[in-house]
Design a protein around this motif. Structure first.
Motif, PDB file in Angstrom:
ATOM      1  N   GLU A   1      12.986   4.679 -33.749  1.00  0.00           N
ATOM      2  CA  GLU A   1      13.524   4.331 -35.049  1.00  0.00           C
ATOM      3  C   GLU A   1      11.919   3.552 -35.769  1.00  0.00           C
ATOM      4  O   GLU A   1      11.646   3.599 -36.725  1.00  0.00           O
ATOM      5  CB  GLU A   1      14.511   3.114 -35.119  1.00  0.00           C
ATOM      6  CG  GLU A   1      15.907   3.718 -34.896  1.00  0.00           C
ATOM      7  CD  GLU A   1      16.526   4.014 -33.515  1.00  0.00           C
ATOM      8  OE1 GLU A   1      15.447   3.765 -32.546  1.00  0.00           O
ATOM      9  OE2 GLU A   1      17.343   4.317 -33.221  1.00  0.00           O
TER      10      GLU A   1
ATOM     11  N   PHE B   1      17.345  15.752 -25.533  1.00  0.00           N
ATOM     12  CA  PHE B   1      16.944  14.530 -26.145  1.00  0.00           C
ATOM     13  C   PHE B   1      18.487  13.544 -26.434  1.00  0.00           C
ATOM     14  O   PHE B   1      19.365  14.105 -26.829  1.00  0.00           O
ATOM     15  CB  PHE B   1      16.608  14.937 -27.512  1.00  0.00           C
ATOM     16  CG  PHE B   1      15.184  15.599 -27.585  1.00  0.00           C
ATOM     17  CD1 PHE B   1      14.167  15.096 -26.933  1.00  0.00           C
ATOM     18  CD2 PHE B   1      15.155  17.087 -27.996  1.00  0.00           C
ATOM     19  CE1 PHE B   1      12.775  15.741 -27.144  1.00  0.00           C
ATOM     20  CE2 PHE B   1      13.963  17.646 -27.896  1.00  0.00           C
ATOM     21  CZ  PHE B   1      12.857  17.052 -27.486  1.00  0.00           C
TER      22      PHE B   1
ATOM     23  N   ALA C   1      19.858  13.838 -31.228  1.00  0.00           N
ATOM     24  CA  ALA C   1      18.367  13.422 -31.782  1.00  0.00           C
ATOM     25  C   ALA C   1      18.554  12.118 -32.513  1.00  0.00           C
ATOM     26  O   ALA C   1      17.372  11.948 -33.382  1.00  0.00           O
ATOM     27  CB  ALA C   1      17.652  14.490 -32.095  1.00  0.00           C
TER      28      ALA C   1
ATOM     29  N   MET D   1      22.451   0.987 -34.280  1.00  0.00           N
ATOM     30  CA  MET D   1      23.539   1.324 -33.597  1.00  0.00           C
ATOM     31  C   MET D   1      23.651   0.429 -32.096  1.00  0.00           C
ATOM     32  O   MET D   1      24.519   0.909 -31.211  1.00  0.00           O
ATOM     33  CB  MET D   1      23.988   2.716 -33.337  1.00  0.00           C
ATOM     34  CG  MET D   1      24.428   3.308 -34.708  1.00  0.00           C
ATOM     35  SD  MET D   1      24.291   5.221 -34.555  1.00  0.00           S
ATOM     36  CE  MET D   1      24.952   5.473 -33.100  1.00  0.00           C
TER      37      MET D   1
ATOM     38  N   LYS E   1      19.563  21.431 -25.112  1.00  0.00           N
ATOM     39  CA  LYS E   1      18.533  20.776 -25.523  1.00  0.00           C
ATOM     40  C   LYS E   1      18.502  19.484 -26.132  1.00  0.00           C
ATOM     41  O   LYS E   1      17.597  18.519 -26.208  1.00  0.00           O
ATOM     42  CB  LYS E   1      18.006  21.762 -26.824  1.00  0.00           C
ATOM     43  CG  LYS E   1      16.684  21.051 -27.561  1.00  0.00           C
ATOM     44  CD  LYS E   1      16.079  22.001 -28.358  1.00  0.00           C
ATOM     45  CE  LYS E   1      14.768  21.347 -29.054  1.00  0.00           C
ATOM     46  NZ  LYS E   1      13.925  22.291 -30.099  1.00  0.00           N
TER      47      LYS E   1
ATOM     48  N   GLU F   1      21.762   5.387 -28.237  1.00  0.00           N
ATOM     49  CA  GLU F   1      22.750   4.428 -28.484  1.00  0.00           C
ATOM     50  C   GLU F   1      24.108   4.870 -28.235  1.00  0.00           C
ATOM     51  O   GLU F   1      25.115   4.097 -27.751  1.00  0.00           O
ATOM     52  CB  GLU F   1      22.462   3.640 -30.114  1.00  0.00           C
ATOM     53  CG  GLU F   1      21.347   3.182 -30.030  1.00  0.00           C
ATOM     54  CD  GLU F   1      20.922   2.823 -31.547  1.00  0.00           C
ATOM     55  OE1 GLU F   1      20.764   3.837 -32.335  1.00  0.00           O
ATOM     56  OE2 GLU F   1      20.448   1.741 -31.985  1.00  0.00           O
TER      57      GLU F   1
ATOM     58  N   ALA G   1      22.169  15.641 -34.570  1.00  0.00           N
ATOM     59  CA  ALA G   1      22.123  14.492 -35.258  1.00  0.00           C
ATOM     60  C   ALA G   1      23.400  13.893 -35.950  1.00  0.00           C
ATOM     61  O   ALA G   1      24.273  14.477 -36.251  1.00  0.00           O
ATOM     62  CB  ALA G   1      21.170  14.544 -36.676  1.00  0.00           C
TER      63      ALA G   1
HETATM   64  N1  CAA Z   1      18.010  13.739 -37.990  1.00  0.00           N
HETATM   65  C1  CAA Z   1      18.348  14.737 -39.106  1.00  0.00           C
HETATM   66  N2  CAA Z   1      17.970  15.851 -38.543  1.00  0.00           N
HETATM   67  C2  CAA Z   1      17.179  15.950 -37.381  1.00  0.00           C
HETATM   68  C3  CAA Z   1      17.047  15.089 -36.483  1.00  0.00           C
HETATM   69  C4  CAA Z   1      17.601  13.629 -36.961  1.00  0.00           C
HETATM   70  N3  CAA Z   1      17.423  12.447 -36.239  1.00  0.00           N
HETATM   71  N4  CAA Z   1      16.370  15.594 -35.393  1.00  0.00           N
HETATM   72  C5  CAA Z   1      16.256  16.815 -35.310  1.00  0.00           C
HETATM   73  N5  CAA Z   1      16.503  17.105 -36.582  1.00  0.00           N
HETATM   74  C6  CAA Z   1      16.504  18.419 -37.255  1.00  0.00           C
HETATM   75  C7  CAA Z   1      15.079  18.833 -37.769  1.00  0.00           C
HETATM   76  O1  CAA Z   1      14.763  18.110 -38.977  1.00  0.00           O
HETATM   77  C8  CAA Z   1      15.167  20.140 -37.495  1.00  0.00           C
HETATM   78  O2  CAA Z   1      15.721  20.810 -38.744  1.00  0.00           O
HETATM   79  P1  CAA Z   1      15.108  21.785 -39.664  1.00  0.00           P
HETATM   80  O3  CAA Z   1      14.862  23.114 -38.809  1.00  0.00           O
HETATM   81  O4  CAA Z   1      16.126  21.938 -40.548  1.00  0.00           O
HETATM   82  O5  CAA Z   1      13.655  21.282 -39.954  1.00  0.00           O
HETATM   83  C9  CAA Z   1      16.032  20.507 -36.475  1.00  0.00           C
HETATM   84  O6  CAA Z   1      16.971  19.342 -36.215  1.00  0.00           O
HETATM   85  C10 CAA Z   1      15.211  20.930 -34.991  1.00  0.00           C
HETATM   86  O7  CAA Z   1      14.335  19.597 -35.218  1.00  0.00           O
HETATM   87  P2  CAA Z   1      12.757  20.157 -34.714  1.00  0.00           P
HETATM   88  O8  CAA Z   1      12.267  21.139 -35.297  1.00  0.00           O
HETATM   89  O9  CAA Z   1      12.063  18.693 -34.928  1.00  0.00           O
HETATM   90  O10 CAA Z   1      13.021  20.112 -32.928  1.00  0.00           O
HETATM   91  P3  CAA Z   1      11.608  19.711 -32.173  1.00  0.00           P
HETATM   92  O11 CAA Z   1      12.095  20.619 -30.636  1.00  0.00           O
HETATM   93  O12 CAA Z   1      10.336  20.113 -32.595  1.00  0.00           O
HETATM   94  O13 CAA Z   1      11.789  18.243 -31.731  1.00  0.00           O
HETATM   95  C11 CAA Z   1      12.803  16.053 -31.804  1.00  0.00           C
HETATM   96  C12 CAA Z   1      12.688  17.599 -31.316  1.00  0.00           C
HETATM   97  C13 CAA Z   1      11.475  15.410 -30.789  1.00  0.00           C
HETATM   98  C14 CAA Z   1      13.963  15.402 -31.191  1.00  0.00           C
HETATM   99  C15 CAA Z   1      12.508  15.737 -33.180  1.00  0.00           C
HETATM  100  O14 CAA Z   1      13.419  16.594 -33.689  1.00  0.00           O
HETATM  101  C16 CAA Z   1      12.677  14.558 -33.546  1.00  0.00           C
HETATM  102  O15 CAA Z   1      11.752  13.701 -33.384  1.00  0.00           O
HETATM  103  N6  CAA Z   1      13.892  14.156 -34.197  1.00  0.00           N
HETATM  104  C17 CAA Z   1      14.206  12.634 -34.637  1.00  0.00           C
HETATM  105  C18 CAA Z   1      14.152  11.772 -33.604  1.00  0.00           C
HETATM  106  C19 CAA Z   1      14.468  10.423 -34.260  1.00  0.00           C
HETATM  107  O16 CAA Z   1      13.466   9.658 -34.791  1.00  0.00           O
HETATM  108  N7  CAA Z   1      15.582   9.842 -34.085  1.00  0.00           N
HETATM  109  C20 CAA Z   1      16.101   8.478 -34.556  1.00  0.00           C
HETATM  110  C21 CAA Z   1      16.741   8.684 -35.768  1.00  0.00           C
HETATM  111  S1  CAA Z   1      17.131   7.179 -36.646  1.00  0.00           S
HETATM  112  C22 CAA Z   1      18.426   6.383 -35.764  1.00  0.00           C
HETATM  113  O17 CAA Z   1      19.109   6.887 -34.890  1.00  0.00           O
HETATM  114  C23 CAA Z   1      18.718   4.908 -36.236  1.00  0.00           C
HETATM  115  C24 CAA Z   1      19.645   4.494 -35.186  1.00  0.00           C
HETATM  116  O18 CAA Z   1      19.353   3.381 -34.754  1.00  0.00           O
HETATM  117  C25 CAA Z   1      21.109   4.783 -35.203  1.00  0.00           C
END
Ligand code: CAA
Length: 257
Positions: A131, A104, A63, A140, A59, A111, A27
């Motif tokens: 998002e 991912f 994300a 972004m 992996k 972006e 992240a």
């Molecule tokens: N921010 C912070 N932490 C994140 C993260 C993120 N975007 N994505 C994953 N992590 C963290 C999780 O919180 C987790 O931490 P913990 O072990 O402390 O709980 C660790 O990474 C592993 O993640 P998961 O347990 O969720 O892993 P998974 O394999 O079950 O799922 C995933 C993978 C589908 C990618 C899921 O992690 C997920 O949906 N992540 C968020 C994706 C997301 O919504 N991205 C957009 C963010 S907003 C943005 O990007 C705005 C913009 O325009 C710039």
């Protein structure tokens, strides 16, 4: 120089940057941004580097933006600080930047990959702008660069539903340049970067600048811009060398002069 969130390796004229926050699926937090800006600034200034590969883990390329860092921000924080504005500097990097994507590439990760010049992906790569599922929209460049890359229909589909697109769909849609096997990802990206870094640096940088102009202006202005850059390359020794080498049936030895 060592970084908290990035790893750097150089192979000849190619630099490989690896996003390194495995506990958060890479992240993108503010430290990543600060470090990326600093590192790319150094690579920009380093005449020994001709191209850069940006990658993540098997992996996750990344994300997204760091949700835990953003969660408590208020409107005034993000507006007054112009949150995410600094990422545009990455898109402004002038040397070729290739994204090598496995797993991912979501939100800011997608972006960031789109800020690179092209994307080489594995079959496991997944692209998306989720998002909307967090109550926000891409910040972004997702609504802009994705739309330019894949057109309105798929961009709307991804941004409005938050669904992910696999590598095959992303390649057919024009987001991904090449799909490779997992074990070949870095080699293929580095080989492409090495090839590019072997050409005349000025020609390479002008080609990048000119393609990017296509997204900014009208066709006639873009064509004029391209032609002027083309003309200017006749002031380089590399143009003389490249054309002489073709006629002499030998490999050119570009000197970046
Ligand atoms: N921010 C912070 N932490 C994140 C993260 C993120 N975007 N994505 C994953 N992590 C963290 C999780 O919180 C987790 O931490 P913990 O072990 O402390 O709980 C660790 O990474 C592993 O993640 P998961 O347990 O969720 O892993 P998974 O394999 O079950 O799922 C995933 C993978 C589908 C990618 C899921 O992690 C997920 O949906 N992540 C968020 C994706 C997301 O919504 N991205 C957009 C963010 S907003 C943005 O990007 C705005 C913009 O325009 C710039």
């Amino acid at each position: 120089m060592t970084y908290e969130t990035l790893l750097l390796e150089t192979r000849g004229r190619v630099a490989i940057i690896t996003l390194n926050r495995p506990q958060a699926l890479n992240a993108l937090n503010s430290t990543v941004l600060i470090e990326m800006r600093q590192l790319l600034g150094e690579l920009q200034a380093d005449a020994g580097i001709g191209a850069v590969v940006l990658t993540g883990s098997e992996k996750a390329f990344a994300a997204g933006a760091d949700i835990k860092e953003m969660q408590s921000l208020e409107f005034v924080d993000v507006f007054l600080g112009d949150f995410f504005c600094g990422w545009e500097e990455i898109a402004g990097f002038r040397k070729p930047l290739i994204a090598a994507v496995s797993g991912f590439a979501l939100g800011g990760g997608c972006e960031l990959a789109m800020m690179c010049d092209f994307i080489i992906a594995t079959k496991t790569a997944k692209f998306g702008q989720p998002e909307i599922t967090l109550g926000v929209i891409p910040g972004m460049g997702g609504t802009q660069r994705l739309t330019r890359a894949v057109g309105k229909a798929k961009a709307m589909d991804l941004c409005l539903t938050g669904r992910m697109m696999d590598a095959q769909e992303a390649e057919s849609a024009g987001l991904v340049a090449r799909i490779v096997d997992q074990e070949r990802l870095l080699e293929e990206a580095v080989a492409a970067a090495e090839k590019i870094a072997g050409f005349s640096q000025a020609a390479v940088m002008m080609a990048k600048e000119s393609v990017n102009r296509a997204f900014e202006q009208t066709l006639s202005e873009g064509l004029r811009f391209e032609r002027r850059l083309f003309h200017s390359l006749f002031a380089t020794e590399d143009q003389k060398e490249g054309m002489a080498a073709f006629i002499d049936k030998r490999k050119p030895a570009f000197k970046n002069r």
